[in-house]
Design a protein around this motif. Structure first.
Motif, PDB file in Angstrom:
ATOM      1  N   HIS A  38      28.184  51.152  45.689  1.00 50.19           N
ATOM      2  CA  HIS A  38      28.539  49.946  44.947  1.00 50.19           C
ATOM      3  C   HIS A  38      29.973  50.000  44.421  1.00 50.19           C
ATOM      4  O   HIS A  38      30.663  48.974  44.393  1.00 50.19           O
ATOM      5  CB  HIS A  38      27.579  49.722  43.780  1.00 50.19           C
ATOM      6  CG  HIS A  38      26.212  49.276  44.182  1.00 50.19           C
ATOM      7  ND1 HIS A  38      25.979  48.175  44.967  1.00 50.19           N
ATOM      8  CD2 HIS A  38      24.988  49.794  43.893  1.00 50.19           C
ATOM      9  CE1 HIS A  38      24.684  48.020  45.144  1.00 50.19           C
ATOM     10  NE2 HIS A  38      24.055  49.000  44.511  1.00 50.19           N
ATOM     11  N   ALA A  42      32.976  47.314  45.054  1.00 53.90           N
ATOM     12  CA  ALA A  42      33.736  46.674  43.984  1.00 53.90           C
ATOM     13  C   ALA A  42      35.238  46.853  44.209  1.00 53.90           C
ATOM     14  O   ALA A  42      36.015  45.891  44.087  1.00 53.90           O
ATOM     15  CB  ALA A  42      33.330  47.250  42.621  1.00 53.90           C
ATOM     16  N   ARG A  43      35.642  48.077  44.547  1.00 52.71           N
ATOM     17  CA  ARG A  43      37.064  48.333  44.815  1.00 52.71           C
ATOM     18  C   ARG A  43      37.569  47.458  45.965  1.00 52.71           C
ATOM     19  O   ARG A  43      38.704  47.000  45.948  1.00 52.71           O
ATOM     20  CB  ARG A  43      37.300  49.807  45.127  1.00 52.71           C
ATOM     21  CG  ARG A  43      37.253  50.705  43.914  1.00 52.71           C
ATOM     22  CD  ARG A  43      37.716  52.121  44.223  1.00 52.71           C
ATOM     23  NE  ARG A  43      36.924  52.779  45.264  1.00 52.71           N
ATOM     24  CZ  ARG A  43      35.790  53.437  45.047  1.00 52.71           C
ATOM     25  NH1 ARG A  43      35.295  53.527  43.826  1.00 52.71           N
ATOM     26  NH2 ARG A  43      35.143  54.015  46.045  1.00 52.71           N
ATOM     27  N   VAL A  45      36.959  44.507  46.598  1.00 51.37           N
ATOM     28  CA  VAL A  45      37.290  43.143  46.182  1.00 51.37           C
ATOM     29  C   VAL A  45      38.157  43.148  44.918  1.00 51.37           C
ATOM     30  O   VAL A  45      38.238  42.153  44.203  1.00 51.37           O
ATOM     31  CB  VAL A  45      36.017  42.276  45.972  1.00 51.37           C
ATOM     32  CG1 VAL A  45      35.286  42.082  47.292  1.00 51.37           C
ATOM     33  CG2 VAL A  45      35.109  42.860  44.903  1.00 51.37           C
ATOM     34  N   GLY A  46      38.787  44.307  44.655  1.00 52.20           N
ATOM     35  CA  GLY A  46      39.727  44.391  43.546  1.00 52.20           C
ATOM     36  C   GLY A  46      39.103  44.539  42.171  1.00 52.20           C
ATOM     37  O   GLY A  46      39.760  44.270  41.159  1.00 52.20           O
ATOM     38  N   LEU A  47      37.854  44.966  42.104  1.00 52.28           N
ATOM     39  CA  LEU A  47      37.178  45.154  40.821  1.00 52.28           C
ATOM     40  C   LEU A  47      36.917  46.632  40.572  1.00 52.28           C
ATOM     41  O   LEU A  47      36.908  47.438  41.508  1.00 52.28           O
ATOM     42  CB  LEU A  47      35.851  44.384  40.799  1.00 52.28           C
ATOM     43  CG  LEU A  47      35.969  42.868  40.959  1.00 52.28           C
ATOM     44  CD1 LEU A  47      34.591  42.240  41.122  1.00 52.28           C
ATOM     45  CD2 LEU A  47      36.704  42.267  39.768  1.00 52.28           C
ATOM     46  N   GLU A  48      36.702  46.975  39.320  1.00 50.75           N
ATOM     47  CA  GLU A  48      36.417  48.357  38.963  1.00 50.75           C
ATOM     48  C   GLU A  48      34.944  48.522  38.627  1.00 50.75           C
ATOM     49  O   GLU A  48      34.345  47.666  37.985  1.00 50.75           O
ATOM     50  CB  GLU A  48      37.257  48.769  37.759  1.00 50.75           C
ATOM     51  CG  GLU A  48      38.736  48.877  38.069  1.00 50.75           C
ATOM     52  CD  GLU A  48      39.528  49.405  36.883  1.00 50.75           C
ATOM     53  OE1 GLU A  48      38.977  50.206  36.098  1.00 50.75           O
ATOM     54  OE2 GLU A  48      40.690  49.006  36.755  1.00 50.75           O
ATOM     55  N   LEU A  49      34.381  49.625  39.075  1.00 52.72           N
ATOM     56  CA  LEU A  49      33.009  49.974  38.764  1.00 52.72           C
ATOM     57  C   LEU A  49      32.928  51.491  38.802  1.00 52.72           C
ATOM     58  O   LEU A  49      33.447  52.128  39.730  1.00 52.72           O
ATOM     59  CB  LEU A  49      32.045  49.368  39.791  1.00 52.72           C
ATOM     60  CG  LEU A  49      30.556  49.597  39.567  1.00 52.72           C
ATOM     61  CD1 LEU A  49      30.088  48.887  38.294  1.00 52.72           C
ATOM     62  CD2 LEU A  49      29.755  49.101  40.765  1.00 52.72           C
TER      63      LEU A  49
END
Length: 129
Positions: A38, A42-43, A45-49
């Motif tokens: 996951h 996230a990475r 699509v430019g998101l952090e998780l």
């Protein structure tokens, strides 16, 4: 819908825990159908998780009778274990397969559900501290 969630703390980081669980599945002859990262998604699509991985695995000899008894059991099969990094370190979790008896018509399948729970407990015991 019931969904007893069982959670334990791993003694290793996410990547190591996933490697240990994967090796444990291989030793048992259990099919690993998918590894879902996951955090990588996230990475992408430019998101952090924080690190978070789901292992999807099973044994058709165990799962098929459950789906024969009630096809809806396929919603919860194959089995899954989530491994993630949180404030309390690396955690592992799974839904108790015995709870499926409350959600689906699985009369006569208590022994199979208990065996599945035993497998999940044993896998988690190998990585928890």
């Amino acid at each position: 819908m019931s969904a007893a969630l069982i959670t334990a703390r791993s003694r290793s980081d996410v990547a190591t825990t996933v490697r240990h669980l994967t090796a444990a599945l291989q030793r048992r002859g259990t099919t690993l159908f998918a590894t879902i990262d996951h955090a990588a998604g996230a990475r992408g699509v430019g998101l952090e998780l924080s690190d978070e991985v789901v292992l999807v695995f099973g044994n058709p000899a165990a799962g098929t009778p459950l789906m024969q008894a009630d096809p809806r059991a396929g919603l919860d099969l194959p089995l899954r274990i989530l491994v993630w990094s949180g404030d309390d370190g690396t955690q592992v979790a799974f839904r108790d397969p015995q709870a499926m008896a409350e959600d689906f018509e699985l009369a006569g399948q208590a022994e199979t559900l208990a065996r599945l729970r035993g497998v999940l407990d044993a896998l988690v015991a190998e990585v928890s501290g």
